[in-house]
Write a protein that holds these residues in place. Structure first.
Motif, PDB file in Angstrom:
ATOM      1  N   ILE A   1      -0.388  -3.565  -5.324  1.00 40.93           N
ATOM      2  CA  ILE A   1       1.055  -3.667  -5.529  1.00 40.93           C
ATOM      3  C   ILE A   1       1.757  -3.225  -4.244  1.00 40.93           C
ATOM      4  O   ILE A   1       1.408  -2.204  -3.652  1.00 40.93           O
ATOM      5  N   ILE A   2       2.725  -4.011  -3.832  1.00 37.93           N
ATOM      6  CA  ILE A   2       3.561  -3.642  -2.688  1.00 37.93           C
ATOM      7  C   ILE A   2       4.919  -3.201  -3.238  1.00 37.93           C
ATOM      8  O   ILE A   2       5.581  -3.963  -3.950  1.00 37.93           O
ATOM      9  N   TYR A   3       5.284  -1.965  -2.917  1.00 33.29           N
ATOM     10  CA  TYR A   3       6.554  -1.418  -3.392  1.00 33.29           C
ATOM     11  C   TYR A   3       7.498  -1.305  -2.196  1.00 33.29           C
ATOM     12  O   TYR A   3       7.219  -0.576  -1.241  1.00 33.29           O
ATOM     13  N   LEU A   4       8.614  -2.053  -2.260  1.00 32.05           N
ATOM     14  CA  LEU A   4       9.541  -2.105  -1.136  1.00 32.05           C
ATOM     15  C   LEU A   4      10.723  -1.146  -1.323  1.00 32.05           C
ATOM     16  O   LEU A   4      11.237  -0.981  -2.429  1.00 32.05           O
ATOM     17  N   HIS A   5      11.127  -0.547  -0.210  1.00 34.97           N
ATOM     18  CA  HIS A   5      12.267   0.383  -0.218  1.00 34.97           C
ATOM     19  C   HIS A   5      13.061   0.209   1.067  1.00 34.97           C
ATOM     20  O   HIS A   5      12.491   0.150   2.163  1.00 34.97           O
ATOM     21  N   ARG A   6      14.379   0.132   0.948  1.00 39.16           N
ATOM     22  CA  ARG A   6      15.243  -0.014   2.120  1.00 39.16           C
ATOM     23  C   ARG A   6      15.281   1.284   2.920  1.00 39.16           C
ATOM     24  O   ARG A   6      15.674   2.325   2.398  1.00 39.16           O
TER      25      ARG A   6
ATOM     26  N   LEU B   1       3.310   1.476  -0.108  1.00 35.70           N
ATOM     27  CA  LEU B   1       4.734   1.813  -0.075  1.00 35.70           C
ATOM     28  C   LEU B   1       5.304   1.295   1.242  1.00 35.70           C
ATOM     29  O   LEU B   1       4.882   1.726   2.317  1.00 35.70           O
ATOM     30  N   THR B   2       6.225   0.366   1.154  1.00 32.80           N
ATOM     31  CA  THR B   2       6.669  -0.374   2.330  1.00 32.80           C
ATOM     32  C   THR B   2       8.169  -0.214   2.550  1.00 32.80           C
ATOM     33  O   THR B   2       8.963  -0.483   1.644  1.00 32.80           O
TER      34      THR B   2
ATOM     35  N   SER C   1      -1.979   6.302  -2.313  1.00 36.35           N
ATOM     36  CA  SER C   1      -1.126   5.223  -1.815  1.00 36.35           C
ATOM     37  C   SER C   1      -1.006   5.320  -0.296  1.00 36.35           C
ATOM     38  O   SER C   1      -1.243   6.378   0.293  1.00 36.35           O
ATOM     39  N   SER C   2      -0.612   4.218   0.336  1.00 34.81           N
ATOM     40  CA  SER C   2      -0.407   4.220   1.786  1.00 34.81           C
ATOM     41  C   SER C   2       1.023   3.809   2.092  1.00 34.81           C
ATOM     42  O   SER C   2       1.713   3.228   1.253  1.00 34.81           O
ATOM     43  N   CYS C   3       1.475   4.114   3.303  1.00 35.45           N
ATOM     44  CA  CYS C   3       2.855   3.850   3.698  1.00 35.45           C
ATOM     45  C   CYS C   3       2.870   2.990   4.961  1.00 35.45           C
ATOM     46  O   CYS C   3       2.171   3.297   5.932  1.00 35.45           O
ATOM     47  N   HIS C   4       3.672   1.908   4.941  1.00 36.45           N
ATOM     48  CA  HIS C   4       3.735   1.006   6.091  1.00 36.45           C
ATOM     49  C   HIS C   4       5.160   0.480   6.268  1.00 36.45           C
ATOM     50  O   HIS C   4       5.963   0.502   5.343  1.00 36.45           O
ATOM     51  N   ARG C   5       5.422   0.001   7.478  1.00 39.63           N
ATOM     52  CA  ARG C   5       6.730  -0.562   7.798  1.00 39.63           C
ATOM     53  C   ARG C   5       6.659  -2.086   7.835  1.00 39.63           C
ATOM     54  O   ARG C   5       5.705  -2.657   8.354  1.00 39.63           O
ATOM     55  N   HIS C   6       7.698  -2.700   7.286  1.00 42.18           N
ATOM     56  CA  HIS C   6       7.833  -4.154   7.382  1.00 42.18           C
ATOM     57  C   HIS C   6       8.971  -4.449   8.360  1.00 42.18           C
ATOM     58  O   HIS C   6      10.112  -4.037   8.142  1.00 42.18           O
ATOM     59  N   CYS C   7       8.650  -5.138   9.445  1.00 38.18           N
ATOM     60  CA  CYS C   7       9.604  -5.372  10.528  1.00 38.18           C
ATOM     61  C   CYS C   7      10.260  -6.746  10.449  1.00 38.18           C
ATOM     62  O   CYS C   7      10.724  -7.279  11.471  1.00 38.18           O
TER      63      CYS C   7
ATOM     64  N   SER D   1       4.123  -9.022  10.439  1.00 34.90           N
ATOM     65  CA  SER D   1       4.255  -7.732   9.772  1.00 34.90           C
ATOM     66  C   SER D   1       3.984  -7.855   8.275  1.00 34.90           C
ATOM     67  O   SER D   1       3.270  -7.043   7.681  1.00 34.90           O
ATOM     68  N   ALA D   2       4.546  -8.887   7.653  1.00 31.90           N
ATOM     69  CA  ALA D   2       4.376  -9.080   6.208  1.00 31.90           C
ATOM     70  C   ALA D   2       2.908  -9.353   5.868  1.00 31.90           C
ATOM     71  O   ALA D   2       2.355  -8.761   4.938  1.00 31.90           O
ATOM     72  N   ARG D   3       2.270 -10.235   6.617  1.00 29.43           N
ATOM     73  CA  ARG D   3       0.885 -10.596   6.302  1.00 29.43           C
ATOM     74  C   ARG D   3      -0.093  -9.471   6.627  1.00 29.43           C
ATOM     75  O   ARG D   3      -1.143  -9.363   5.993  1.00 29.43           O
ATOM     76  N   GLN D   4       0.248  -8.647   7.575  1.00 30.50           N
ATOM     77  CA  GLN D   4      -0.603  -7.488   7.851  1.00 30.50           C
ATOM     78  C   GLN D   4      -0.652  -6.561   6.636  1.00 30.50           C
ATOM     79  O   GLN D   4      -1.717  -6.036   6.285  1.00 30.50           O
ATOM     80  N   ILE D   5       0.493  -6.377   5.995  1.00 32.12           N
ATOM     81  CA  ILE D   5       0.556  -5.545   4.789  1.00 32.12           C
ATOM     82  C   ILE D   5      -0.228  -6.198   3.651  1.00 32.12           C
ATOM     83  O   ILE D   5      -0.956  -5.535   2.913  1.00 32.12           O
ATOM     84  N   ILE D   6      -0.093  -7.521   3.523  1.00 26.80           N
ATOM     85  CA  ILE D   6      -0.840  -8.255   2.497  1.00 26.80           C
ATOM     86  C   ILE D   6      -2.342  -8.073   2.695  1.00 26.80           C
ATOM     87  O   ILE D   6      -3.097  -7.820   1.740  1.00 26.80           O
ATOM     88  N   HIS D   7      -2.801  -8.173   3.934  1.00 27.50           N
ATOM     89  CA  HIS D   7      -4.238  -8.113   4.210  1.00 27.50           C
ATOM     90  C   HIS D   7      -4.824  -6.727   3.940  1.00 27.50           C
ATOM     91  O   HIS D   7      -6.030  -6.597   3.702  1.00 27.50           O
ATOM     92  N   LEU D   8      -3.986  -5.710   3.965  1.00 27.34           N
ATOM     93  CA  LEU D   8      -4.472  -4.375   3.611  1.00 27.34           C
ATOM     94  C   LEU D   8      -5.008  -4.347   2.181  1.00 27.34           C
ATOM     95  O   LEU D   8      -5.962  -3.629   1.867  1.00 27.34           O
ATOM     96  N   LEU D   9      -4.379  -5.122   1.319  1.00 23.57           N
ATOM     97  CA  LEU D   9      -4.781  -5.158  -0.089  1.00 23.57           C
ATOM     98  C   LEU D   9      -5.752  -6.300  -0.386  1.00 23.57           C
ATOM     99  O   LEU D   9      -6.520  -6.230  -1.341  1.00 23.57           O
TER     100      LEU D   9
END
Length: 378
Positions: free
Chosen positions: A100-105, A136-137, A171-177, A182-190
């Protein structure tokens, strides 16, 4: 769910977060598919949608776009019912999430209001075991200075009530730029693992047969609604007292204002009571109600298509009538000679359309008579 043909290496990832956190933008970048993105007060993602992109020749990533809580068009109860129905149905059909990717501004000054409530609901929905597959993104880094963003990120990570507890649970924490990379890097983590997860909500609804209100997420939502109802009831009581004073003082304007406010709080309390009843649904009831909604939508679409077809026929008939009137007017403008010529042409056309020749030969006694549309020759 029946439309998805799962292969051994396919990956299913849910994208969650408060309304406006960038879920639709994130999915659109990853999948290279148009996802309706809202820039007005109306929240766009009101249902659970699935978008796919091929990560490799033998692996497709399915991104599940979920509606956010605090939707401007629907209550949190409706949102939870929608998410619960999709998660339960996918689980029952053995389609499991890989993360699950959880997005936060990152632009949010502090974690409060809808963002905090949404985070609490997310924890209850997932359960502790699923947190190991949560990323957590933070989003919208392009709208804030780097220094300020890093400070807020640290606050999120170090505060236990925010992300600290979840990070401690795996859980892990990453930035979406806001880029495809950036988006696909986060996807590939999972995506690069073969261990799917089962959320607490799925287990409680499907395996344990709980009503939605009995699940961890349902109990949390009911608790929040009861708090709100209590506060609103108190506010309504105070407004009624002010309204009674206005009545005694014959202040009609103040009385009308207080009456409108009282009625507004009454409607809010009634909505909470209705939402509480809606939480008392089993998984089977949720599926049944969803299927009924889908059937109604399909019926409306069929009617719209039929109405559209009828309208096209009406327009064609109108155009044919206009064309006939135009031709008739042209004949009238040509005068008697033109009208006779037009009738002759129409007669010949009519004869031709029947498949019979306009000429005939008839034997009369010893003679033959040859007739044409204009004369008879013996």
């Amino acid at each position: 769910m029946g439309a998805l043909r799962e292969r051994p290496n396919d990956v299913f990832i849910a994208v969650m977060g408060v309304t406006g956190s960038g879920k639709s933008s994130f999915i659109s970048l990853c999948s290279d598919q148009p996802v309706e993105i809202g820039h007005t007060l109306g929240a766009c993602t009101s249902t659970v949608d699935v978008y796919a992109y091929d990560m490799s020749p033998d692996s497709t990533v399915y991104l599940i776009d979920t509606p956010g809580f605090d939707d401007t068009n629907r209550s949190d109860t409706e949102i939870l019912r929608e998410i619960a129905t999709w998660l339960g149905d996918s689980y029952r059909n053995e389609i499991l999430l890989h993360g699950i990717i959880y997005l936060h501004r990152i632009t949010d000054i502090r974690m409060q209001g809808s963002a905090r409530k949404n985070l609490i609901m997310f924890r209850q929905l997932c359960g502790e075991n699923a947190l190991k597959k949560v990323v957590l993104t933070t989003t919208m880094w392009d709208k804030i200075s780097s220094e300020e963003g890093i400070e807020r990120e640290s606050q999120l990570k170090e505060t236990e009530d925010f992300w600290g507890w979840m990070l401690a649970k795996g859980s892990s924490c990453h930035r979406h730029c806001n880029t495809v990379a950036s988006a696909r890097q986060i996807i590939h983590l999972l995506a690069n693992h073969n261990t799917p997860i089962v959320t607490d909500l799925q287990k409680q609804l499907v395996d344990q047969g709980f009503e939605l209100v009995q699940t961890s997420a349902g109990r949390e939502m009911q608790s929040e609604m009861l708090k709100a109802k209590k506060e609103w009831a108190k506010e309504r009581q105070e407004i009624e007292e002010q309204m009674n004073k206005a009545i005694q003082q014959r202040d009609r304007e103040a009385e009308e204002i207080m009456r409108e406010e009282r009625d507004r709080y009454t409607r809010m309390i009634k909505k909470v009571e209705d939402d509480t009843i809606d939480l008392q649904s089993t998984f089977e009831n949720l599926l049944k109600e969803r299927d009924e909604r889908v059937a109604q939508i399909e019926k409306r679409m069929e009617k719209q298509q039929a109405d559209h077809k009828d309208e096209l026929e009406r327009i064609k008939d109108k155009h044919r009538q206009i064309e006939k009137e135009k031709q008739a007017q042209e004949v009238r403008d040509q005068g008697p000679a033109g009208q006779q010529e037009n009738r002759d042409v129409q007669d010949m056309g009519s004869t031709k359309s029947t498949g019979y020749s306009p000429y005939s030969v008839t034997k009369v006694g010893p003679s033959f008579c040859c007739s044409s549309p204009t004369e008879c020759i013996k």
